[in-house]
Design a protein around this motif. Structure first.
Motif, PDB file in Angstrom:
ATOM      1  N   GLU A   2      48.187  59.896  23.149  1.00  0.00           N
ATOM      2  CA  GLU A   2      49.442  58.914  23.470  1.00  0.00           C
ATOM      3  C   GLU A   2      50.329  59.708  23.900  1.00  0.00           C
ATOM      4  O   GLU A   2      50.822  60.608  22.981  1.00  0.00           O
ATOM      5  CB  GLU A   2      49.558  58.023  22.470  1.00  0.00           C
ATOM      6  CG  GLU A   2      50.574  57.101  22.741  1.00  0.00           C
ATOM      7  CD  GLU A   2      50.685  55.900  21.599  1.00  0.00           C
ATOM      8  OE1 GLU A   2      51.354  54.957  22.050  1.00  0.00           O
ATOM      9  OE2 GLU A   2      50.430  56.187  20.480  1.00  0.00           O
ATOM     10  N   HIS A 228      42.990  61.453  17.820  1.00  0.00           N
ATOM     11  CA  HIS A 228      44.284  60.993  17.420  1.00  0.00           C
ATOM     12  C   HIS A 228      45.552  61.627  17.501  1.00  0.00           C
ATOM     13  O   HIS A 228      45.879  62.365  16.617  1.00  0.00           O
ATOM     14  CB  HIS A 228      44.305  60.185  15.958  1.00  0.00           C
ATOM     15  CG  HIS A 228      45.294  59.212  15.746  1.00  0.00           C
ATOM     16  ND1 HIS A 228      45.397  58.649  14.548  1.00  0.00           N
ATOM     17  CD2 HIS A 228      46.191  58.722  16.706  1.00  0.00           C
ATOM     18  CE1 HIS A 228      46.505  57.977  14.616  1.00  0.00           C
ATOM     19  NE2 HIS A 228      46.786  57.966  15.863  1.00  0.00           N
ATOM     20  N   LYS A 254      51.905  48.459  25.428  1.00  0.00           N
ATOM     21  CA  LYS A 254      51.035  48.862  24.317  1.00  0.00           C
ATOM     22  C   LYS A 254      50.541  47.533  23.436  1.00  0.00           C
ATOM     23  O   LYS A 254      51.365  46.854  22.970  1.00  0.00           O
ATOM     24  CB  LYS A 254      51.593  49.951  23.576  1.00  0.00           C
ATOM     25  CG  LYS A 254      50.629  50.480  22.186  1.00  0.00           C
ATOM     26  CD  LYS A 254      51.402  51.556  21.447  1.00  0.00           C
ATOM     27  CE  LYS A 254      50.429  52.057  20.261  1.00  0.00           C
ATOM     28  NZ  LYS A 254      51.389  53.199  19.389  1.00  0.00           N
ATOM     29  N   PRO A 255      49.366  47.222  23.419  1.00  0.00           N
ATOM     30  CA  PRO A 255      48.719  46.241  22.506  1.00  0.00           C
ATOM     31  C   PRO A 255      49.481  46.490  21.298  1.00  0.00           C
ATOM     32  O   PRO A 255      49.348  47.502  20.320  1.00  0.00           O
ATOM     33  CB  PRO A 255      47.283  46.319  22.431  1.00  0.00           C
ATOM     34  CG  PRO A 255      46.920  47.279  24.004  1.00  0.00           C
ATOM     35  CD  PRO A 255      47.987  48.146  23.916  1.00  0.00           C
ATOM     36  N   TRP A 257      48.120  45.576  18.417  1.00  0.00           N
ATOM     37  CA  TRP A 257      46.721  46.076  17.430  1.00  0.00           C
ATOM     38  C   TRP A 257      46.367  47.656  17.615  1.00  0.00           C
ATOM     39  O   TRP A 257      45.695  48.031  16.779  1.00  0.00           O
ATOM     40  CB  TRP A 257      45.450  45.242  17.736  1.00  0.00           C
ATOM     41  CG  TRP A 257      45.287  45.011  19.211  1.00  0.00           C
ATOM     42  CD1 TRP A 257      45.307  44.294  19.724  1.00  0.00           C
ATOM     43  CD2 TRP A 257      44.453  46.140  19.864  1.00  0.00           C
ATOM     44  NE1 TRP A 257      44.910  44.532  21.290  1.00  0.00           N
ATOM     45  CE2 TRP A 257      44.192  45.704  21.065  1.00  0.00           C
ATOM     46  CE3 TRP A 257      43.798  47.437  19.497  1.00  0.00           C
ATOM     47  CZ2 TRP A 257      43.494  46.732  21.951  1.00  0.00           C
ATOM     48  CZ3 TRP A 257      42.972  48.127  20.170  1.00  0.00           C
ATOM     49  CH2 TRP A 257      43.032  47.661  21.794  1.00  0.00           C
ATOM     50  N   GLN A 258      46.948  48.136  18.679  1.00  0.00           N
ATOM     51  CA  GLN A 258      46.410  49.589  18.882  1.00  0.00           C
ATOM     52  C   GLN A 258      46.963  50.615  17.490  1.00  0.00           C
ATOM     53  O   GLN A 258      48.050  50.350  17.158  1.00  0.00           O
ATOM     54  CB  GLN A 258      47.090  49.947  20.118  1.00  0.00           C
ATOM     55  CG  GLN A 258      46.475  51.444  20.457  1.00  0.00           C
ATOM     56  CD  GLN A 258      46.954  51.822  21.890  1.00  0.00           C
ATOM     57  OE1 GLN A 258      47.934  51.645  22.297  1.00  0.00           O
ATOM     58  NE2 GLN A 258      45.941  52.391  22.723  1.00  0.00           N
TER      59      GLN A 258
END
Length: 260
Positions: A2, A228, A254-255, A257-258
Motif C-alpha cells: 500500500e 503486508h 480505501k474500503p 474494512w481493509q
C-alpha cells in the motif's frame, strides 16, 4: 504493497495509529525501531499520545535495526543513544525492553547471531518501522546486499557516510565505516513493514522501491514480496512515481474494512 501519499503530519499519525493498534491488541507487542531523520515525526506523535492519552509501551519490547561498529554505547550518535533520546526516554518502555545489535562486541559475528536469537525468542517483530536511503538501502543493507541476508557486519558506502555526516557535525571522517545491521531476510520476517520517506532526495529511491524491478541494486525493492507492507510518502518523495495519481485514488477510496 500500500502506498499512501499525504503530508508529513498525516503520515506520522497513520504510522502511530498502526503502532497503537499493536500496543493495544497484542499481549506482548514487539516493535522494530528505525533511527535516522525519517521516523522522527512518528516518534513525536507517539510521545504526544503517551503524554496526552496515556498510550503505554510498558508491555512492549523493541529491537533497533542497526548500530555503528566502534562507537561507544554512550556516544550521542550511537543508535542506542539516538533511540533512547528520540523515543524510549519519552514513553514508558520497561528498563532494558529496547535493545540493538552490539557494535562494541569483541566478537561481532557472535553478537549478530545472538541478536537474531533474541528477536526470535521474543516472538518476532510485529511491526517494523523503516526509512530508506537515497541509494535504496533499508537498515544498512547497502546496494548489493543479499535479499536473504540476516544480521551481520556491513561496510557503509561513501554515499551513506556522506548522507550521515550531518549527524557528526559534517565531519565525514567521524562517520564509522562499518555497522551491524539486520539483514533483508530479518526485516522481511516482520509481520507488518511501515516505511516512511519524505523530501525530493528520496524520490528516486521511492520510485525504485515501488515501481522498479526487485534487485539487490535497490535493496528496499525486496519489500514488493512482503504480504503486508505500507509505504508512507509525502508529495516530494512521491514525485517520481508514475502511478502516483492512482495511489492517491486508491487511498481516497480505501474500503473501511481493509487492513491498515
Amino acid at each position: 504493497m500500500e502506498v499512501v501519499i499525504q503530508p508529513v503530519e498525516v503520515l506520522a499519525q497513520l504510522a502511530a495509529n498502526a503502532i497503537e493498534r499493536v500496543l493495544q491488541e497484542r499481549p506482548t507487542p514487539v516493535l522494530g525501531l528505525a533511527t535516522g531523520s525519517s521516523p522522527l515525526p512518528i516518534y513525536d506523535e507517539l510521545a504526544r499520545r503517551h503524554a496526552d492519552r496515556g498510550l503505554s509501551f510498558a508491555r512492549a519490547r523493541g529491537f533497533t535495526l542497526d548500530e555503528y561498529v566502534g562507537l561507544p554505547a554512550d556516544h550521542p550518535e550511537s543508535y542506542r543513544s539516538v533511540i533512547d533520546r528520540e523515543l524510549v526516554s519519552r514513553v514508558d518502555f520497561a528498563p532494558g525492553a529496547v535493545q540493538g545489535p552490539d557494535g562494541a562486541a569483541d566478537d561481532l559475528r557472535a553478537a549478530c547471531a545472538a541478536y537474531e536469537e533474541a528477536i526470535a525468542a521474543a516472538g518476532g517483530v510485529e511491526l517494523q518501522i523503516l526509512g530508506i536511503g537515497t541509494d535504496g538501502h533499508i537498515a544498512f543493507n547497502e546496494p548489493g546486499s543479499s535479499l536473504a541476508s540476516r544480521t551481520r557486519i556491513k561496510t557503509l558506502t561513501d554515499q551513506t557516510r556522506a548522507d550521515n555526516a550531518r549527524f557528526f557535525d559534517g565531519d565525514l571522517e567521524a562517520v564509522p565505516r562499518h555497522c551491524l545491521t539486520q539483514g533483508l531476510g530479518t526485516i522481511m520476517s516482520a509481520r507488518h513493514l511501515v516505511l516512511i520517506a519524505t523530501g525530493t532526495g528520496k524520490a528516486e529511491a521511492v520510485h525504485q522501491l515501488v515501481e522498479g524491478p526487485v534487485s539487490a541494486l535497490w535493496p528496499a525493492t525486496i519489500m514488493q514480496h512482503h504480504p503486508h507492507a505500507t509505504v508512507l510518502v509525502d508529495d516530494a518523495a512521491a514525485s517520481r512515481l508514475q502511478l502516483g495519481d492512482y495511489f492517491r485514488t486508491v487511498y481516497a477510496n480505501k474500503p473501511a474494512w481493509q487492513i491498515p
